[in-house]
Write an enzyme that holds these catalytic residues in place. Structure first.
Site, PDB file in Angstrom:
ATOM      1  N   TYR A 193     -27.978  56.553 -10.327  1.00  0.00           N
ATOM      2  CA  TYR A 193     -27.614  55.261  -9.743  1.00  0.00           C
ATOM      3  C   TYR A 193     -28.663  54.205 -10.078  1.00  0.00           C
ATOM      4  CZ  TYR A 193     -28.197  51.618  -6.305  1.00  0.00           C
ATOM      5  OH  TYR A 193     -28.443  50.407  -5.721  1.00  0.00           O
TER       6      TYR A 193
ATOM      7  N   GLY B  99     -32.651  45.073  -1.365  1.00  0.00           N
ATOM      8  CA  GLY B  99     -31.477  45.675  -1.985  1.00  0.00           C
ATOM      9  C   GLY B  99     -31.308  47.099  -1.497  1.00  0.00           C
ATOM     10  N   CYS B 100     -30.921  47.984  -2.380  1.00  0.00           N
ATOM     11  CA  CYS B 100     -30.682  49.388  -2.032  1.00  0.00           C
ATOM     12  C   CYS B 100     -31.877  49.986  -1.288  1.00  0.00           C
ATOM     13  CB  CYS B 100     -30.429  50.184  -3.314  1.00  0.00           C
ATOM     14  SG  CYS B 100     -30.490  51.965  -3.102  1.00  0.00           S
ATOM     15  N   PHE B 101     -31.640  50.420  -0.040  1.00  0.00           N
ATOM     16  CA  PHE B 101     -32.776  50.925   0.728  1.00  0.00           C
ATOM     17  C   PHE B 101     -33.273  52.273   0.234  1.00  0.00           C
ATOM     18  CE2 PHE B 101     -29.554  51.596   4.490  1.00  0.00           C
ATOM     19  CZ  PHE B 101     -28.872  52.587   3.796  1.00  0.00           C
TER      20      PHE B 101
ATOM     21  N   CYS C  30     -33.940  52.933  -2.791  1.00  0.00           N
ATOM     22  CA  CYS C  30     -34.954  52.611  -3.799  1.00  0.00           C
ATOM     23  C   CYS C  30     -36.243  52.109  -3.161  1.00  0.00           C
ATOM     24  CB  CYS C  30     -34.399  51.568  -4.768  1.00  0.00           C
ATOM     25  SG  CYS C  30     -32.952  52.106  -5.706  1.00  0.00           S
TER      26      CYS C  30
END
Length: 220
Positions: free
Chosen positions: A197, A40-42, A44
């Site tokens: 976020y 997912g979100c890199f 993170c």
């Protein structure tokens, strides 16, 4: 004094000097290894793994697709085939690939085939990338164990490594940046925007729900 009587002390002295010199030479460090994963979100994934002792660096980028040197906008817009991914460089003498793989699967929702948390679409899917048969066998074993521990089907694929393209400089170390950015939460420093976020996206809440005490990074 005979030759042999003279030679023995000299030889012993030479050996002692040689041993001392060898002790002063730097030890050969184990070569750095890399592990590429999509979670997912890199931002993170990068944040999570740069906190692990033995990890040298985590770089946000893209892999698995057909477009050379893609931009973030192109990848998230779809049709490139790329995943948002992170290339993790680590010292295998301090942390093993096996440990990192186990931590990775427990830091995402590997039951979700449509994206991760609030981020939907193909570019946000999970994956593990391997470069040889040994890495594939290890990743498959770790995935099988994680599935048994979770008691649910894990859909995260184990894929062959392809070209990794680092994302724009703006994305690297975003989680600890201090640049002022404008977000849906209002103007914030990057590190504060990242935390807002991550919380709003529900990443840690979902991971904790799935993995409980085995979740390695919730709250980071």
């Amino acid at each position: 004094m005979t030759f042999s009587e003279t030679f023995k002390p000299a030889a012993l002295f030479f050996l002692l000097v040689l041993a001392a010199m060898l002790r002063c030479l730097p030890a050969h460090a184990a070569p750095t290894e890399t592990l590429t994963v999509a979670g997912g979100c890199f931002w993170c994934v990068e944040s999570d793994f740069e906190s692990v002792p033995g990890v040298i660096e985590a770089v946000s980028g893209f892999t698995g697709g057909t477009l050379d040197n893609p931009t973030y906008k192109q990848v998230t817009g779809g049709n490139t085939g790329h995943y948002e991914a992170v290339e993790i460089s680590f010292d295998p003498a301090k942390v093993s690939r096996e440990t990192l793989l186990a931590m990775f699967l427990r830091s995402v929702d590997p039951t979700d085939a449509g994206g991760q948390f609030c981020d939907r679409g193909d570019s946000y899917r999970t994956a593990i990338f391997v470069s040889n048969a040994g890495e594939k066998a290890l990743a498959t074993r770790i995935k099988t164990q994680a599935q048994a521990d979770l008691g649910q089907t894990i859909v995260t694929p184990v894929l062959s490594t392809s070209e990794f393209y680092p994302a724009e400089a703006y994305h690297q170390d975003y989680y600890k940046g201090s640049k002022l950015v404008f977000t849906r939460f209002g103007p914030k420093r990057q590190n504060s925007a990242y935390k807002a976020y991550r919380k709003a996206c529900g990443r840690d809440a979902r991971v904790k729900q799935l993995w409980g005490k085995d979740a390695p990074f919730t709250g980071s």
